[in-house]
Design a protein around this motif. Structure first.
Motif, PDB file in Angstrom:
ATOM      1  N   ALA A 301       0.835  -1.211   0.000  1.00  0.00           N
ATOM      2  CA  ALA A 301       0.000   0.000   0.000  1.00  0.00           C
ATOM      3  C   ALA A 301       0.862   1.251   0.000  1.00  0.00           C
ATOM      4  CB  ALA A 301      -0.929  -0.017   1.211  1.00  0.00           C
ATOM      5  N   GLU A 302       1.924   1.231   0.780  1.00  0.00           N
ATOM      6  CA  GLU A 302       2.819   2.392   0.842  1.00  0.00           C
ATOM      7  C   GLU A 302       3.580   2.584  -0.461  1.00  0.00           C
ATOM      8  OE1 GLU A 302       6.547   4.030   3.592  1.00  0.00           O
ATOM      9  OE2 GLU A 302       5.459   2.205   4.145  1.00  0.00           O
ATOM     10  N   GLU A 303       4.049   1.480  -1.056  1.00  0.00           N
ATOM     11  CA  GLU A 303       4.814   1.574  -2.296  1.00  0.00           C
ATOM     12  C   GLU A 303       3.939   2.008  -3.470  1.00  0.00           C
ATOM     13  OE1 GLU A 303       6.406  -2.291  -2.727  1.00  0.00           O
ATOM     14  OE2 GLU A 303       7.819  -2.104  -1.048  1.00  0.00           O
ATOM     15  N   THR A 304       2.663   1.603  -3.474  1.00  0.00           N
ATOM     16  CA  THR A 304       1.768   1.931  -4.583  1.00  0.00           C
ATOM     17  C   THR A 304       1.321   3.379  -4.535  1.00  0.00           C
ATOM     18  OG1 THR A 304       0.981  -0.361  -4.492  1.00  0.00           O
ATOM     19  CG2 THR A 304      -0.283   1.154  -5.836  1.00  0.00           C
ATOM     20  N   SER A 305       1.317   3.989  -3.345  1.00  0.00           N
ATOM     21  CA  SER A 305       0.906   5.387  -3.229  1.00  0.00           C
ATOM     22  C   SER A 305       1.880   6.279  -3.976  1.00  0.00           C
ATOM     23  CB  SER A 305       0.841   5.803  -1.760  1.00  0.00           C
ATOM     24  OG  SER A 305      -0.152   5.082  -1.068  1.00  0.00           O
ATOM     25  N   GLY A 306       1.345   7.308  -4.607  1.00  0.00           N
ATOM     26  CA  GLY A 306       2.175   8.252  -5.351  1.00  0.00           C
ATOM     27  C   GLY A 306       1.637   8.461  -6.746  1.00  0.00           C
ATOM     28  N   ASN A 307       2.139   9.510  -7.409  1.00  0.00           N
ATOM     29  CA  ASN A 307       1.714   9.842  -8.774  1.00  0.00           C
ATOM     30  C   ASN A 307       0.205  10.021  -8.868  1.00  0.00           C
ATOM     31  OD1 ASN A 307       4.350   9.748  -9.805  1.00  0.00           O
ATOM     32  ND2 ASN A 307       4.226   7.539 -10.103  1.00  0.00           N
ATOM     33  N   GLY A 308      -0.355  10.725  -7.880  1.00  0.00           N
ATOM     34  CA  GLY A 308      -1.779  11.024  -7.920  1.00  0.00           C
ATOM     35  C   GLY A 308      -2.688   9.996  -7.286  1.00  0.00           C
ATOM     36  N   LEU A 309      -2.133   8.926  -6.726  1.00  0.00           N
ATOM     37  CA  LEU A 309      -2.943   7.884  -6.093  1.00  0.00           C
ATOM     38  C   LEU A 309      -2.475   7.669  -4.661  1.00  0.00           C
ATOM     39  CD1 LEU A 309      -5.132   5.667  -6.357  1.00  0.00           C
ATOM     40  CD2 LEU A 309      -3.309   4.091  -7.047  1.00  0.00           C
ATOM     41  N   GLU A 339      -2.465  -7.370  -8.165  1.00  0.00           N
ATOM     42  CA  GLU A 339      -3.239  -7.281  -9.400  1.00  0.00           C
ATOM     43  C   GLU A 339      -4.341  -6.225  -9.279  1.00  0.00           C
ATOM     44  OE1 GLU A 339      -4.597  -7.926 -13.177  1.00  0.00           O
ATOM     45  OE2 GLU A 339      -2.774  -8.728 -12.255  1.00  0.00           O
ATOM     46  N   ALA A 340      -5.036  -6.178  -8.132  1.00  0.00           N
ATOM     47  CA  ALA A 340      -6.128  -5.225  -7.951  1.00  0.00           C
ATOM     48  C   ALA A 340      -5.620  -3.788  -7.965  1.00  0.00           C
ATOM     49  CB  ALA A 340      -6.863  -5.519  -6.639  1.00  0.00           C
ATOM     50  N   LEU A 341      -4.509  -3.514  -7.278  1.00  0.00           N
ATOM     51  CA  LEU A 341      -3.977  -2.150  -7.251  1.00  0.00           C
ATOM     52  C   LEU A 341      -3.404  -1.750  -8.601  1.00  0.00           C
ATOM     53  CD1 LEU A 341      -2.297  -2.085  -3.734  1.00  0.00           C
ATOM     54  CD2 LEU A 341      -4.394  -0.958  -4.450  1.00  0.00           C
ATOM     55  N   ALA A 342      -2.826  -2.703  -9.318  1.00  0.00           N
ATOM     56  CA  ALA A 342      -2.332  -2.400 -10.665  1.00  0.00           C
ATOM     57  C   ALA A 342      -3.486  -2.011 -11.585  1.00  0.00           C
ATOM     58  CB  ALA A 342      -1.578  -3.603 -11.231  1.00  0.00           C
ATOM     59  N   ASN A 343      -4.625  -2.666 -11.453  1.00  0.00           N
ATOM     60  CA  ASN A 343      -5.799  -2.329 -12.256  1.00  0.00           C
ATOM     61  C   ASN A 343      -6.343  -0.952 -11.906  1.00  0.00           C
ATOM     62  OD1 ASN A 343      -5.756  -4.725 -13.684  1.00  0.00           O
ATOM     63  ND2 ASN A 343      -7.174  -5.777 -12.314  1.00  0.00           N
ATOM     64  N   VAL A 344      -6.301  -0.584 -10.626  1.00  0.00           N
ATOM     65  CA  VAL A 344      -6.764   0.742 -10.216  1.00  0.00           C
ATOM     66  C   VAL A 344      -5.943   1.826 -10.910  1.00  0.00           C
ATOM     67  CG1 VAL A 344      -6.941   2.346  -8.280  1.00  0.00           C
ATOM     68  CG2 VAL A 344      -7.673  -0.013  -8.001  1.00  0.00           C
ATOM     69  N   ARG A 345      -4.635   1.673 -10.909  1.00  0.00           N
ATOM     70  CA  ARG A 345      -3.762   2.682 -11.523  1.00  0.00           C
ATOM     71  C   ARG A 345      -3.868   2.679 -13.037  1.00  0.00           C
ATOM     72  NH1 ARG A 345       0.060   5.877  -9.813  1.00  0.00           N
ATOM     73  NH2 ARG A 345       0.076   4.979  -7.729  1.00  0.00           N
ATOM     74  N   ARG A 346      -4.073   1.502 -13.631  1.00  0.00           N
ATOM     75  CA  ARG A 346      -4.030   1.389 -15.088  1.00  0.00           C
ATOM     76  C   ARG A 346      -5.358   1.768 -15.741  1.00  0.00           C
ATOM     77  NH1 ARG A 346      -2.912  -3.718 -15.310  1.00  0.00           N
ATOM     78  NH2 ARG A 346      -0.689  -3.386 -14.944  1.00  0.00           N
ATOM     79  N   HIS A 347      -6.478   1.434 -15.109  1.00  0.00           N
ATOM     80  CA  HIS A 347      -7.775   1.565 -15.779  1.00  0.00           C
ATOM     81  C   HIS A 347      -8.745   2.508 -15.074  1.00  0.00           C
ATOM     82  CE1 HIS A 347      -6.430  -1.733 -18.226  1.00  0.00           C
ATOM     83  NE2 HIS A 347      -6.375  -2.553 -17.201  1.00  0.00           N
ATOM     84  N   SER A 348      -8.298   3.295 -14.088  1.00  0.00           N
ATOM     85  CA  SER A 348      -9.220   4.119 -13.323  1.00  0.00           C
ATOM     86  C   SER A 348      -8.677   5.527 -13.148  1.00  0.00           C
ATOM     87  CB  SER A 348      -9.462   3.478 -11.937  1.00  0.00           C
ATOM     88  OG  SER A 348     -10.175   4.346 -11.099  1.00  0.00           O
ATOM     89  N   THR A 349      -9.604   6.465 -12.911  1.00  0.00           N
ATOM     90  CA  THR A 349      -9.227   7.849 -12.613  1.00  0.00           C
ATOM     91  C   THR A 349      -9.099   8.069 -11.110  1.00  0.00           C
ATOM     92  OG1 THR A 349     -11.535   8.567 -12.493  1.00  0.00           O
ATOM     93  CG2 THR A 349     -10.465   8.637 -14.663  1.00  0.00           C
ATOM     94  N   ALA A 350      -9.039   7.011 -10.342  1.00  0.00           N
ATOM     95  CA  ALA A 350      -9.068   7.112  -8.879  1.00  0.00           C
ATOM     96  C   ALA A 350      -7.899   7.922  -8.348  1.00  0.00           C
ATOM     97  CB  ALA A 350      -9.068   5.716  -8.253  1.00  0.00           C
ATOM     98  N   SER A 351      -8.183   8.724  -7.335  1.00  0.00           N
ATOM     99  CA  SER A 351      -7.133   9.424  -6.603  1.00  0.00           C
ATOM    100  C   SER A 351      -6.891   8.787  -5.236  1.00  0.00           C
ATOM    101  CB  SER A 351      -7.520  10.894  -6.414  1.00  0.00           C
ATOM    102  OG  SER A 351      -8.744  10.995  -5.688  1.00  0.00           O
ATOM    103  N   GLU A 352      -7.829   7.944  -4.800  1.00  0.00           N
ATOM    104  CA  GLU A 352      -7.691   7.260  -3.520  1.00  0.00           C
ATOM    105  C   GLU A 352      -8.130   5.804  -3.662  1.00  0.00           C
ATOM    106  OE1 GLU A 352      -9.871   9.220  -0.495  1.00  0.00           O
ATOM    107  OE2 GLU A 352      -8.772  11.117  -0.643  1.00  0.00           O
ATOM    108  N   ALA A 353      -7.425   4.925  -2.980  1.00  0.00           N
ATOM    109  CA  ALA A 353      -7.787   3.511  -2.898  1.00  0.00           C
ATOM    110  C   ALA A 353      -7.623   3.065  -1.451  1.00  0.00           C
ATOM    111  CB  ALA A 353      -6.935   2.664  -3.835  1.00  0.00           C
ATOM    112  N   ARG A 354      -8.352   2.005  -1.090  1.00  0.00           N
ATOM    113  CA  ARG A 354      -8.336   1.548   0.305  1.00  0.00           C
ATOM    114  C   ARG A 354      -8.229   0.033   0.326  1.00  0.00           C
ATOM    115  NH1 ARG A 354     -12.699   0.697   4.215  1.00  0.00           N
ATOM    116  NH2 ARG A 354     -11.934   1.053   6.340  1.00  0.00           N
ATOM    117  N   MET A 355      -7.260  -0.464   1.071  1.00  0.00           N
ATOM    118  CA  MET A 355      -7.059  -1.901   1.218  1.00  0.00           C
ATOM    119  C   MET A 355      -7.361  -2.274   2.668  1.00  0.00           C
ATOM    120  SD  MET A 355      -3.575  -4.193   0.977  1.00  0.00           S
ATOM    121  CE  MET A 355      -3.037  -3.367  -0.504  1.00  0.00           C
TER     122      MET A 355
END
Length: 420
Positions: A301-309, A339-355
């Motif tokens: 979660a910490e590593e995936t945060s950044g670049n607008g997410l 896989e789920a977080l990669a899909n959020v960054r690749r296919h979504s306009t999301a600025s926030e995600a929650r695990m």
């Protein structure tokens, strides 16, 4: 052919989505404030040096026009297409009709320029961007034609603009709008190149790490084979010496004692080698433990945060229950989260995600986001298939799909033991 070229120019079919910078307004408001102060200073200067300017440069409405333009530009990178339509479109036309002298100030022109440039450089929905740019340009052309017709109707009969007047007007507008669009597109293309370079470096780095991990596994397999050979060798010799000692014990006690000494020495050697080799292999079981996987999810979660997410992480339940997870459950849980977080960054306009990880009678992993699907970035669906297969292999259930409000959700539930 022309439509395809226009589509290619705006990148409507491109899968690349430029990430928004974190809190861009922190710098944009400074730019907007400086340009707004300059614009108001120019208005006040013109009012002082020219008494007739009081009629076409009223302080109140001039302040409203400049302030609203500055406020809109403050959010140019957070909402690029909206600012394009409101600032460089509606604001420019409305105040261009009512307060043309204010709109003509150079610093105000820079604000409008930034609205167009930023939309081209940062817009994520490229198809919507193309339509918005076309709409703004069409509105500008209509406005120029109407303004020219009105000016000709109210001017004296001897006022006849020459061909050079219209050529100059066309060149200035083409330079203004064309320059903003072209420079914004170049900025977007450069960001895309940088992203592809960073992605290539990441792939190379991951491949290097994978090769290194494979080398470690190969070395451990070699150690395991050596361990098998060493133990088998010592055990076979111990069996031979023990048999010889048994047969010589009654008639040749000295020979039997010597054989037992050999057995003792070989047993010690075998135990020493066994301890040494098992020490080098001891961390294999720990790598797949549930406790380490829970730590790895928090790190992910910490590593995936950044670049607008921004990715949040929450553990619900007793953390000690993670130790009871099987290596297969731990491994699959981590892969599903990746896989789920990669899909959020690749296919979504999301600025926030929650695990969220819930440990109780079952093991539950839920990943949600607040984005909308980005057009023209539809994947193959193999990621979802992989998630469902991993969950099914462990006897669990998976819920994958859009949320009722906004965003997407991946929720998997695994039993404490496979097959329950």
């Amino acid at each position: 052919m022309i439509a395809q070229r226009v589509s290619d120019f705006f990148g409507t079919d491109d899968d690349y989505v430029r990430a928004r910078p974190d809190r861009p307004w922190r710098t944009d408001w400074v730019i907007a404030l400086v340009l707004s102060v300059i614009s108001m200073s120019v208005v006040m200067y013109l009012r002082d040096v020219n008494a007739d300017a009081h009629e076409f440069l009223p302080i109140g409405w001039s302040l409203v026009a400049i302030t609203t333009a500055g406020l809109l530009i403050t959010f140019r990178r957070a909402f690029p297409i909206a600012v394009l339509l409101l600032a460089s479109g509606v604001h420019y036309i409305v105040f261009g009709i009512t307060l043309p002298a204010v709109v003509s100030v150079a610093s105000m022109q820079i604000l409008y320029f930034l609205g167009i440039y930023t939309a081209m450089a940062y817009a994520r929905r490229r198809h919507t961007l193309m339509l918005s740019i076309i709409a703004v340009l069409f509105a500008m052309v209509v406005w120029l034609v109407v303004a020219d017709s009105y000016a000709r109707s109210v001017q004296p009969d001897d006022f006849k603009p020459t061909l050079w007047f219209y050529i100059g007007t066309a060149v200035m507008n083409l330079g203004f709008f064309g320059g903003a669009i072209w420079l914004g597109r170049q900025a977007w293309l450069q960001a895309k190149v940088n992203h592809e370079l960073a992605e290539s470096q990441r792939i190379v780095r991951e491949q290097g790490e994978r090769l290194a991990a494979q080398a470690v596994v190969a070395e451990r397999l070699r150690i395991a084979r050596d361990l098998h050979d060493s133990v088998a060798h010592h055990i076979s010799l111990i069996g031979v010496q023990t048999g010889a000692a048994r047969r010589a014990m009654a008639t040749k006690p000295d020979v039997a004692a010597q054989a037992m000494q050999e057995v003792e020495a070989m047993s010690r050697d075998a135990v020493a080698e066994l301890r040494g080799m098992l020490g080098s292999l001891r961390d294999v079981a720990e790598d797949g433990s549930g406790s380490r996987t829970i730590d790895a999810l928090a790190s992910l979660a910490e590593e995936t945060s950044g670049n607008g997410l921004v990715v949040g992480y929450q553990l619900v339940g007793d953390p000690t229950l993670a130790a009871a997870m099987t290596p297969m459950q731990a491994s699959h849980l981590l892969r599903i989260a990746q896989e789920a977080l990669a899909n959020v960054r690749r296919h979504s306009t999301a600025s926030e995600a929650r695990m969220v990880v819930r440990l109780g009678e079952s093991i539950e992993l839920e990943i949600t986001d607040n984005g909308r699907a980005v057009p023209h970035t539809t994947g193959t669906g193999l990621g979802h298939v992989g998630i469902r297969e991993r969950v099914a292999a462990l006897g669990g259930t998976a819920e994958i799909g859009p949320r009722s409000t906004r965003g997407y959700r991946v929720r998997v539930t695994l039993p404490r033991k496979a097959g329950e």
